[in-house]
Motif scaffolding. Structure first.
Motif, PDB file in Angstrom:
ATOM      1  N   MET A 126       0.356   5.658 -41.915  1.00  0.00           N
ATOM      2  CA  MET A 126       0.275   4.914 -43.168  1.00  0.00           C
ATOM      3  C   MET A 126      -0.047   5.835 -44.332  1.00  0.00           C
ATOM      4  SD  MET A 126      -2.060   1.661 -44.404  1.00  0.00           S
ATOM      5  CE  MET A 126      -1.397   0.425 -43.298  1.00  0.00           C
ATOM      6  N   THR A 127      -0.865   6.832 -44.089  1.00  0.00           N
ATOM      7  CA  THR A 127      -1.174   7.799 -45.140  1.00  0.00           C
ATOM      8  C   THR A 127       0.093   8.493 -45.615  1.00  0.00           C
ATOM      9  OG1 THR A 127      -3.401   8.177 -44.262  1.00  0.00           O
ATOM     10  CG2 THR A 127      -2.492   9.878 -45.706  1.00  0.00           C
ATOM     11  N   ARG A 128       0.966   8.870 -44.670  1.00  0.00           N
ATOM     12  CA  ARG A 128       2.229   9.517 -45.045  1.00  0.00           C
ATOM     13  C   ARG A 128       3.110   8.561 -45.851  1.00  0.00           C
ATOM     14  NH1 ARG A 128       1.888  11.523 -39.731  1.00  0.00           N
ATOM     15  NH2 ARG A 128       3.327   9.913 -38.976  1.00  0.00           N
ATOM     16  N   GLU A 129       3.169   7.297 -45.447  1.00  0.00           N
ATOM     17  CA  GLU A 129       3.989   6.320 -46.154  1.00  0.00           C
ATOM     18  C   GLU A 129       3.561   6.176 -47.607  1.00  0.00           C
ATOM     19  OE1 GLU A 129       4.495   3.509 -42.189  1.00  0.00           O
ATOM     20  OE2 GLU A 129       3.561   2.703 -44.002  1.00  0.00           O
ATOM     21  N   HIS A 143      -7.289   2.847 -42.939  1.00  0.00           N
ATOM     22  CA  HIS A 143      -8.377   2.842 -41.962  1.00  0.00           C
ATOM     23  C   HIS A 143      -8.068   1.783 -40.908  1.00  0.00           C
ATOM     24  CE1 HIS A 143      -9.286  -0.113 -45.088  1.00  0.00           C
ATOM     25  NE2 HIS A 143      -9.961  -0.800 -44.177  1.00  0.00           N
ATOM     26  N   ALA A 144      -8.670   1.913 -39.762  1.00  0.00           N
ATOM     27  CA  ALA A 144      -8.462   0.954 -38.670  1.00  0.00           C
ATOM     28  C   ALA A 144      -9.362  -0.262 -38.875  1.00  0.00           C
ATOM     29  CB  ALA A 144      -8.768   1.619 -37.331  1.00  0.00           C
ATOM     30  N   VAL A 145      -8.809  -1.459 -38.624  1.00  0.00           N
ATOM     31  CA  VAL A 145      -9.573  -2.697 -38.735  1.00  0.00           C
ATOM     32  C   VAL A 145      -9.171  -3.627 -37.590  1.00  0.00           C
ATOM     33  CG1 VAL A 145      -9.804  -2.585 -41.250  1.00  0.00           C
ATOM     34  CG2 VAL A 145      -7.838  -3.765 -40.235  1.00  0.00           C
ATOM     35  N   ALA A 151      -5.792  -5.469 -33.584  1.00  0.00           N
ATOM     36  CA  ALA A 151      -5.969  -4.145 -34.174  1.00  0.00           C
ATOM     37  C   ALA A 151      -4.897  -3.898 -35.228  1.00  0.00           C
ATOM     38  CB  ALA A 151      -5.896  -3.077 -33.088  1.00  0.00           C
ATOM     39  N   MET A 152      -5.321  -3.466 -36.402  1.00  0.00           N
ATOM     40  CA  MET A 152      -4.405  -3.173 -37.499  1.00  0.00           C
ATOM     41  C   MET A 152      -4.858  -1.927 -38.243  1.00  0.00           C
ATOM     42  SD  MET A 152      -3.690  -6.926 -39.236  1.00  0.00           S
ATOM     43  CE  MET A 152      -3.424  -8.408 -38.250  1.00  0.00           C
TER      44      MET A 152
END
Length: 213
Positions: A126-129, A143-145, A151-152
């Motif tokens: 997601m950071t790359r996107e 971040h993971a939540v 899990a997302m």
């Protein structure tokens, strides 16, 4: 040797000298062409502003749309059931589907769901996107939540629309992005709200109700 014979020899030698000089000049121009090509390639690779292949672009508002207020506390939600996912959405919102993308909206309150084949999301992916899309300004890093036990990966970013051609005004959205996967399918959910509008409770209900098919 007579002067006449010397003159004939000089005339015969001139074409060979011209050919040699021309070949030398042509050979020296090749490195310059190669250098120009490399420089052009480098420039193109550093100016790209599109997200990685397969990643949906940042959600954009529309300056032509009427101002959006908070989703009211008494808003009725209905369950949308499509081929790729099911989710509770506010009753009366317009729905538009195109390929893998489904969008629900009223003015600039927007919920977009994109479901495609893909690997499980990670903080790094997601950071790359988001870093690859120069229209997205990240305000809360990926971040993971866990959302309703699922899990997302989540992040928050803002975008600013193109200016209204008449008024010159723009619309800035705050967007919560969620990504999750199931059975080889990757879902990217963007929930957009104009700055100053509070849709936290409504959007929490929507993302908690999301189920992939």
């Amino acid at each position: 040797m007579s002067h006449r014979l010397q003159g004939i020899l000089v005339v015969l030698a001139m074409p060979m000298l011209i050919t040699a000089c021309g070949g030398s000049k042509h050979a020296s121009s090749a490195p310059a062409t190669t250098s120009t090509t490399v420089a052009t390639t480098r420039a193109a690779s550093t100016t790209t502003t599109v997200p990685p292949p397969g990643a949906p672009g940042a959600l954009q508002g529309e300056a032509l749309s009427a101002a959006a207020g908070d989703i009211p506390d008494n808003q009725v939600f209905v369950r949308y059931s499509g081929r790729a996912f099911a989710m509770k959405v506010p009753e009366g919102w317009a729905r538009r589907s195109s390929g893998a993308q489904t969008t629900f909206r009223t003015n600039n309150n927007i919920a977009r769901v994109v479901v495609e084949t893909g690997a499980a999301p990670t903080v790094a992916s997601m950071t790359r996107e988001l870093s690859g899309d120069k229209t997205a300004h990240v305000t809360k890093r990926p971040h993971a939540v866990a959302v309703a036990g699922t899990a997302m990966i989540a992040a928050t970013y803002t975008t600013t629309s193109a200016a209204n051609a008449v008024t010159g005004k723009t619309v800035t959205l705050t967007v919560d992005r969620y990504e999750l996967s199931r059975g080889g399918k990757l879902a990217v959910v963007d929930l957009g709200t104009p700055v100053g509008v509070d849709n936290v409770d409504a959007y929490r209900l929507m993302i908690e109700s999301l189920r992939l098919r």
